[in-house]
Design a protein around this motif. Structure first.
Motif, PDB file in Angstrom:
ATOM      1  N   ASN A 150       5.987  10.733   4.869  1.00  0.00           N
ATOM      2  CA  ASN A 150       6.223   9.727   6.557  1.00  0.00           C
ATOM      3  C   ASN A 150       7.450  10.745   6.654  1.00  0.00           C
ATOM      4  OD1 ASN A 150       4.161   7.927   6.994  1.00  0.00           O
ATOM      5  ND2 ASN A 150       5.401   6.237   6.274  1.00  0.00           N
ATOM      6  N   GLU A 204       1.084   4.760   0.787  1.00  0.00           N
ATOM      7  CA  GLU A 204       0.346   6.526   1.742  1.00  0.00           C
ATOM      8  C   GLU A 204      -0.976   7.143   1.107  1.00  0.00           C
ATOM      9  OE1 GLU A 204       0.382   7.219   4.682  1.00  0.00           O
ATOM     10  OE2 GLU A 204       0.811   5.937   5.259  1.00  0.00           O
ATOM     11  N   LYS A 211       0.929  -1.165  -0.070  1.00  0.00           N
ATOM     12  CA  LYS A 211       0.180  -0.007  -0.187  1.00  0.00           C
ATOM     13  C   LYS A 211       0.990   1.400   0.018  1.00  0.00           C
ATOM     14  CE  LYS A 211      -4.245  -2.529   2.319  1.00  0.00           C
ATOM     15  NZ  LYS A 211      -5.264  -2.317   2.956  1.00  0.00           N
ATOM     16  N   ASP A 232       4.071   1.058   2.490  1.00  0.00           N
ATOM     17  CA  ASP A 232       3.625   0.021   3.828  1.00  0.00           C
ATOM     18  C   ASP A 232       4.763  -0.710   3.018  1.00  0.00           C
ATOM     19  OD1 ASP A 232       2.835  -0.857   5.660  1.00  0.00           O
ATOM     20  OD2 ASP A 232       0.917  -1.509   4.900  1.00  0.00           O
ATOM     21  N   THR A 269      -2.398   2.204   6.626  1.00  0.00           N
ATOM     22  CA  THR A 269      -0.750   1.775   6.820  1.00  0.00           C
ATOM     23  C   THR A 269      -1.050   1.517   8.324  1.00  0.00           C
ATOM     24  OG1 THR A 269       0.547   3.510   7.473  1.00  0.00           O
ATOM     25  CG2 THR A 269       0.178   2.263   5.090  1.00  0.00           C
ATOM     26  N   PHE A 270      -0.553  -0.345   8.960  1.00  0.00           N
ATOM     27  CA  PHE A 270      -0.512  -0.154   9.931  1.00  0.00           C
ATOM     28  C   PHE A 270      -1.506  -0.503  10.916  1.00  0.00           C
ATOM     29  CE2 PHE A 270       3.404   1.610   9.152  1.00  0.00           C
ATOM     30  CZ  PHE A 270       4.238   0.376   9.612  1.00  0.00           C
ATOM     31  N   ARG A 327       6.547  -0.938  14.575  1.00  0.00           N
ATOM     32  CA  ARG A 327       6.758   0.009  13.039  1.00  0.00           C
ATOM     33  C   ARG A 327       7.558   0.194  13.556  1.00  0.00           C
ATOM     34  NH1 ARG A 327       3.206   5.151  11.312  1.00  0.00           N
ATOM     35  NH2 ARG A 327       4.572   5.617   9.125  1.00  0.00           N
TER      36      ARG A 327
END
Length: 633
Positions: free
Chosen positions: A156, A8, A6, A504, A126-127, A631
């Protein structure tokens, strides 16, 4: 292969340069800007399907009226959900007061999303964090128009903890530690500062408070805010924003890691993550669209004037090559060419794996995103065949016969569509055995084209990262056709290191190349290397990011790329399939040849463009050894 890695997000900025009445008379609708926003977001839906959001600003709104609004959605089709809600109100107007749709001033005064400035955002969760609060745009509110702020970004940051502490040092108390909130508060702090500097300047000159507000709006330098805010950011980012009084911007990190483009004409200014989205929306040639330079911001003032301005020192451009290979829309002219080149360049390695046996080899692809690379591979195969045919004719030295010529000209690649995606796996199936059985049937196959026990199958994909779908689905599906050998080809090199700039891919344990290297170390009785790397990473755990080295490179150092590919083939091959399995990856050298302007290759080489990347990869290795499923930044 077919794995849901994925990305972002994607962003859009739309600024109308004329009064709304102009768009009504020239384009038949006051909603020209809103319609373009919708189109640009839909044309970038590949960049985010878990959530979406839009923000709108009305220029010169009357005091006491709302002038900045946003709407976000996490529905199954978030873009459509947002715009349906907006158009439901328009439908009601059309039904009961249709004449209002021709009244630009009334629509602007009475509908939230009729204005002159828009930002749009698409994201992937994500996560496990797929909630409405993680959707952009994000606002920061204030009674002063020039202190109001709304941002949407593709970013990020690797050093959020450091930046959070710096906010505490200046007396703030942020409500969260995420990079989104940190960036917003950094912007807000220095936006307030710029306002205060100008306020004191004009106060000394004798202006009243009421007179000062429009002077601040006129003279505030957004580049100063961006420069001060981003001074210590470590990461990849493209961020769009708008200030309450009407200024707007889009900014790109100093290495150009994430993509950004803009276009302007007399009527409108557009910025977006994807160039073909702009081309499609406005039917303009590729050279009319500008790429935003690394370390620069494209700023649009309230009066419609615009300029590109440096806000941070530009560094060596390291635009993400994996974005070109996998995530970006293949309809971009340059990306399409690059993906074809990647497919063509891998032909020599593929032919070695099938012993140049064109008669008994079928070439195909999976999934559809690999079509461009497949076309390049087929072109390369035809070029090889043409050369081989010419050489054989030359060897005949004029001693021709129909039979010999027929045999020579029969040399050509056999191409078929072997795999067709047929089923989308549903997450309500929770039992591992049942889920694995369904995954094995995600793709359907074309029966009757493979000579059982004789043919090789060559299947190209744009990347092989985790190997999960390959093991659980693709290889089992292909083996049903009865091939002698299956050669899986990745147009990307081996993904060995995590990303920390917006994709991701943060956990080393998920990478099939990493797992293969670890198994090889254990097989070769070199487990001491694993312990050595762990100790080195732990020793640097508390160091500042500028002093950290990427020690995970030592995990791969003892082995060639071919050795790792061979081990990957062993790992992903299901025990119950009969065909021999081999895997071919792109080389780093050929990647750079195919994508000369996008040299960000940290996924494959571990050469991170920012110091924070080294800290992230070491943390990821520590998490792997310590069994922490968290993470790494």
């Amino acid at each position: 292969m077919g794995e849901p890695i994925k990305h972002e997000c994607g962003i859009v900025l739309v600024r109308l340069l004329k009064p709304l009445e102009y768009y009504l008379s020239h384009y038949g609708s006051v909603l020209y800007g809103l319609d373009k926003l919708y189109l640009l977001m839909e044309k970038q839906h590949n960049r985010g399907q878990d959530g979406a959001g839009i923000g709108c600003l009305k220029l010169d709104a009357c005091p006491g009226t709302r002038y900045m609004t946003r709407m976000r959605s996490c529905e199954s089709n978030p873009i459509l959900d947002i715009f349906n809600k907006i158009h439901d109100k328009l439908e009601a107007i059309s039904k009961f007061n249709p004449e209002r749709l021709k009244d630009a001033n009334w629509l602007k005064s009475n509908l939230d999303f009729v204005g002159e400035l828009y930002i749009g955002h698409l994201r992937y969760g994500t996560f496990g964090r797929n909630s409405i609060k993680n959707c952009h745009p994000i606002p920061r509110q204030n009674n002063w128009m020039s202190k109001n702020l709304m941002i949407a970004g593709n970013f990020n940051l690797t050093n959020v903890d450091e930046l959070f502490d710096s906010l505490l040092d200046i007396g703030q108390h942020p409500k969260e530690t995420t990079d989104t909130v940190t960036i917003l508060e950094k912007f807000g702090h220095f936006l307030d500062d710029e306002n205060e500097i100008l306020y004191r300047k004009y106060k000394r000159q004798g202006y009243s408070k009421k007179e000062i507000s429009p002077l601040i709006a006129r003279d505030i330098k957004i580049e100063n805010v961006l420069r001060k805010s981003s001074k210590y950011w470590d990461g990849g980012y493209v961020i769009a924003g708008m200030i309450g009084h009407g200024d707007s911007f889009i900014m790109r990190d100093s290495n150009g890691i994430r993509p950004a483009y803009y276009y302007k004409n007399d009527d409108i200014i557009i910025a977006a993550s994807e160039r073909p989205a702009i081309q499609t929306a406005f039917n303009v040639p590729i050279d009319a669209i500008k790429e935003l330079s690394p370390g620069k911001a494209f700023i649009v003032k309230k009066d419609g004037s615009s300029y590109e301005k440096s806000f941070i020192r530009s560094k060596k451009k390291k635009s993400c090559s994996f974005e070109r290979i996998y995530f970006s829309r293949g309809s971009d002219a340059s990306i399409y060419k690059e993906r074809k080149t990647l497919g063509k360049q891998i032909v020599p390695a593929v032919l070695k794996k099938v012993n140049y046996d064109f008669k008994n080899t079928i070439f195909s692809y999976v999934p559809n995103t690999a079509i461009s690379a497949y076309k390049g591979m087929i072109e390369g195969l035809y070029e090889y065949c043409d050369k081989a045919k010419a050489d054989k004719i030359f060897e005949l030295k004029g001693n021709f016969s129909k039979e010999k010529l027929d045999e020579i000209f029969s040399l050509k690649p056999r191409t078929e569509q072997i795999a067709v995606k047929d089923v989308k796996l549903r997450t309500f199936i929770t039992e591992d055995k049942k889920r694995d059985d369904l995954v094995a049937h995600v793709y359907d196959v074309t029966y009757g084209v493979v000579k059982e026990g004789k043919d090789n199958l060559v299947i190209i994909d744009d990347s092989i990262v985790r190997g999960t779908t390959l093991k659980q689905s693709i290889l089992k599906m292909l083996d049903r056709l009865g091939p002698k050998k299956i050669v899986i080809v990745s147009s990307a090199p081996q993904v060995r290191y995590p990303d920390c700039y917006g994709i991701d891919m943060a956990k080393l344990s998920e990478f099939i190349a990493f797992r293969a290297a670890i198994e090889l170390l254990k097989e070769k009785q070199n487990s001491n290397v694993i312990n050595e790397v762990y100790n080195l990473c732990k020793q640097q755990e508390k160091l500042s990011k500028e002093k950290v080295q990427n020690h995970v490179k030592k995990i791969y150092k003892p082995f060639t790329a071919d050795q790792i590919s061979k081990k990957i083939a062993e790992i992903v091959k299901p025990k119950d399939i009969k065909a021999e399995v081999e895997i071919v990856y792109q080389t780093i050298e050929d990647l750079h040849t195919a994508c000369p302007d996008n040299t960000g290759d940290w996924y494959f080489t571990g050469d991170y463009p920012t110091p924070g990347g080294n800290k992230v990869v070491n943390n990821s290795f520590i998490n792997f050894i310590e069994g922490k499923n968290i993470r790494s930044y």
